[in-house]
Design an enzyme around this catalytic site. Structure first.
Site, PDB file in Angstrom:
ATOM      1  N   GLY A 139     127.283 -25.147 -97.275  1.00 54.67           N
ATOM      2  CA  GLY A 139     128.544 -26.123 -96.602  1.00 54.67           C
ATOM      3  C   GLY A 139     128.201 -25.421 -95.068  1.00 54.67           C
ATOM      4  O   GLY A 139     127.281 -24.918 -94.719  1.00 54.67           O
ATOM      5  N   GLY A 140     129.212 -25.698 -94.455  1.00 51.04           N
ATOM      6  CA  GLY A 140     129.397 -25.440 -93.054  1.00 51.04           C
ATOM      7  C   GLY A 140     128.983 -23.747 -92.857  1.00 51.04           C
ATOM      8  O   GLY A 140     128.603 -23.195 -91.923  1.00 51.04           O
ATOM      9  N   GLY A 181      95.615 -27.688 -73.305  1.00 53.39           N
ATOM     10  CA  GLY A 181      96.852 -27.212 -73.349  1.00 53.39           C
ATOM     11  C   GLY A 181      97.593 -26.188 -73.886  1.00 53.39           C
ATOM     12  O   GLY A 181      98.275 -25.379 -73.411  1.00 53.39           O
ATOM     13  N   ALA A 182      96.908 -25.904 -75.200  1.00 52.18           N
ATOM     14  CA  ALA A 182      96.855 -24.694 -75.897  1.00 52.18           C
ATOM     15  C   ALA A 182      96.698 -23.407 -74.992  1.00 52.18           C
ATOM     16  O   ALA A 182      97.748 -22.303 -75.207  1.00 52.18           O
ATOM     17  CB  ALA A 182      96.445 -24.553 -77.298  1.00 52.18           C
TER      18      ALA A 182
END
Ligand code: HXC
Length: 519
Positions: A171-172, A406-407
């Site tokens: 859960g949270g 770009g790498a």
């Protein structure tokens, strides 16, 4: 009550608190293959160093009969101790007390040590083993979680925060560990999910086991939520001790430098041979890492996740560093969404805690294709670019082989404030590889050549021209984008000297509330 009775009462109360939910529950915990909250603290901390707080705290709930069920300490053990003589704060959830469920007072105990850790400037280690919000307390428990979350957020980047998951975390409740720097899960006994198998079945119709939904295997290999998967709790706790060897107590300190027993000028001739002759052949970049760092010690994070990039801590001449390295033997070391996120988070972790970065580059580019584009490789790749460009710690980059497109820019290039950028003679720094480049720039001419042999000859000739021009480190070195081309066998010494030189480096970013990293 006389003085002796008063002391006896204290001793009795302590004994009672130490038993948590009682002997039977402790046996139950052991039967599941789990240690108790106290046993975990004992393994984690230096012997005899633990000072406990709030042993006598009890909850204030008066509903559902809980008023008759008060246990000293209320299900969480908190305090401070030392690891290798350095102060750490710790909380350890006690599953034997109401399933380790979190009440208002339970949360208050955790918040107390977090507040003190912030004042003192010391790491916080949280050991999680809990059924989540104490159902009988309802909204008070939710508020307690939020109180912890807020502290996790404010402490982020100020003190190291480490989470061990040794039981349920659902859960949270998962969001406190998720806000911390490192998550360690124990094999078989731990699980994490926002929604468990039962609700999953109801809402989506999917049938899945607890282990397959949120076990240590899944989170260390598929989701990347867990940085470490430990065979058992003891190993998990020892990983925490090891991890802290590379981290400062807080963001205002430097990481601890230790004596180095490994010669800093150790030459490794094997490194001159490690890059295969053919540039499409792979090798294991970890062989290079282990060879150049002190005593072959490398603490790898996310070992089973996004294996096309390797991240972890090591030392050079006793100085802790964060290493980021493309891994040619997994997906050719390509950058994809998972690898970009993994490395970006690590780079920011190091930068937050003044840990210098050593980047080893062998990257053919970003992974092409619709699944990557639809998944948002643009923003995720930008995360890594952003992280490197924003980092002000010393940055030493060694280009081993490919550094394309770009790498190339992303992987700690000179223009992203790379301090010292070395390349091996095998480096190929270009917009793209020779084959792709020739196909594009000579495409028309290639199509016009009818004879097969002639065409292949022409392609080969153009590729060779391209290799001569770009598939080497000297073009980049000519512009000063590479500071020096180094012999691979001298790498350890050159990196050590670079890091030593950069020890007094000062760099800043413009004043701002915070950056807007592409999340
Ligand atoms: C109160 C709890 C509890 C809880 C367990 N117990 N979870 N008490 N609140 N959340 C108690 C049980 O009643 C039992 O008490 C003891 O702990 C041990 O639990 P068992 O069920 O016997 O243990 P086990 O079979 O090992 O199962 C463990 C478990 C299960 C899987 C965790 O207890 C369970 O499903 N609990 C509920 C989990 C849950 O739904 N929590 C809320 C999640 S939502 P006795 O007296 O019999 O020993 C949440 C929101 C957080 O946490 C929001 C933050 C923003």
């Amino acid at each position: 009550m006389n003085r002796q009775d008063k002391i006896k009462k204290l001793i009795d109360l302590r004994e009672e608190a130490k038993l948590g939910g009682g002997k039977k529950k402790i046996e139950g915990q052991h039967a599941k293959g789990k240690l108790t909250a106290r046993e975990r603290i004992e393994i984690l901390l230096d012997e005899g160093s633990f000072e406990e707080y709030d042993m006598f705290v009890t909850h204030r709930c008066r509903d559902f009969g809980l008023e008759k069920k008060k246990i000293l300490g209320d299900g969480v053990i908190t305090g401070h101790g030392t690891i290798d003589g350095r102060v750490v704060y710790v909380y350890s959830q006690d599953f034997t007390v109401l399933g380790g469920s979190l009440s208002e007072t339970f949360a208050g105990k955790i918040c107390k040590i977090m507040d003190q850790a912030m004042k003192v400037g010391a790491p916080v280690i949280g050991i999680n083993d809990s059924g989540g919000a104490r159902i009988q307390e309802g909204v008070q428990s939710l508020a307690g979680y939020a109180d912890i979350f807020q502290r996790n957020i404010l402490a982020s980047g100020v003190i190291p925060q480490i989470s061990a998951i040794f039981g349920p975390c659902a859960g949270g409740a998962v969001y406190s560990p998720a806000l911390t720097d490192v998550i360690i899960m124990s094999e078989k006994t731990s699980y994490m999910f926002v929604t468990g198998p039962k609700v999953t079945k109801k809402v989506t119709g999917e049938t899945i086991s607890t282990e397959d939904l949120g076990g240590a295997d899944i989170h260390s290999s598929k989701s990347g939520v867990a940085h470490f998967r430990a065979d058992d709790e003891e190993e998990g706790l020892l990983i925490i001790r090891k991890l802290l060897e590379y981290l400062p107590q807080n963001n205002l300190e430097d990481p601890p430098v230790t004596e180095c027993t490994d010669p800093i000028d150790r030459r490794e001739d094997a490194l001159n041979e490690i890059i295969p002759e053919l540039s499409n052949q792979s090798y294991d970049v970890k062989d290079i890492i282990y060879t150049i760092v002190d005593n072959q010690e490398f603490l790898e994070l996310h070992r089973h996740y996004a294996k096309n990039i390797v991240v972890g801590f090591a030392k050079f001449n006793g100085m802790p560093v964060g290493i980021v390295a493309n891994q040619p033997n997994y997906l050719a070391g390509v950058l994809d969404i998972a690898a970009s996120i993994k490395a970006a988070r690590f780079v920011r972790f190091c930068d937050a805690f003044n840990v210098p970065l050593v980047t080893l580059v062998d990257v053919p580019g970003f992974l092409p294709g619709s699944s990557q584009e639809y998944g948002g490789i643009i923003v995720h790749g930008a995360k890594l670019l952003f992280a490197y460009g924003e980092a002000t710690v010393p940055k030493v980059t060694v280009t081993l082989r490919k550094s394309y497109g770009g790498a190339h820019d992303v992987m700690s290039c000179k223009q992203l404030r790379g301090d010292i950028n070395y390349a091996w003679p095998s480096a190929e720094i270009a917009v793209m590889g020779p084959q792709g480049a020739v196909e594009i720039i000579e495409g028309k001419k290639i199509a016009e050549i009818e004879d097969d042999e002639e065409r292949q000859k022409f392609i080969k000739q153009k590729e060779d021209e391209y290799v001569d021009k770009f598939a080497n480190p000297y073009e980049a070195a000519r512009y000063g984008f590479i500071d020096d081309v180094i012999e691979p066998r001298n790498s350890r010494f050159r990196i050590v000297r670079a890091l030593q030189t950069l020890m007094t480096k000062k760099d800043t970013n413009p004043p701002k509330k915070h950056s807007n990293i592409p999340l």
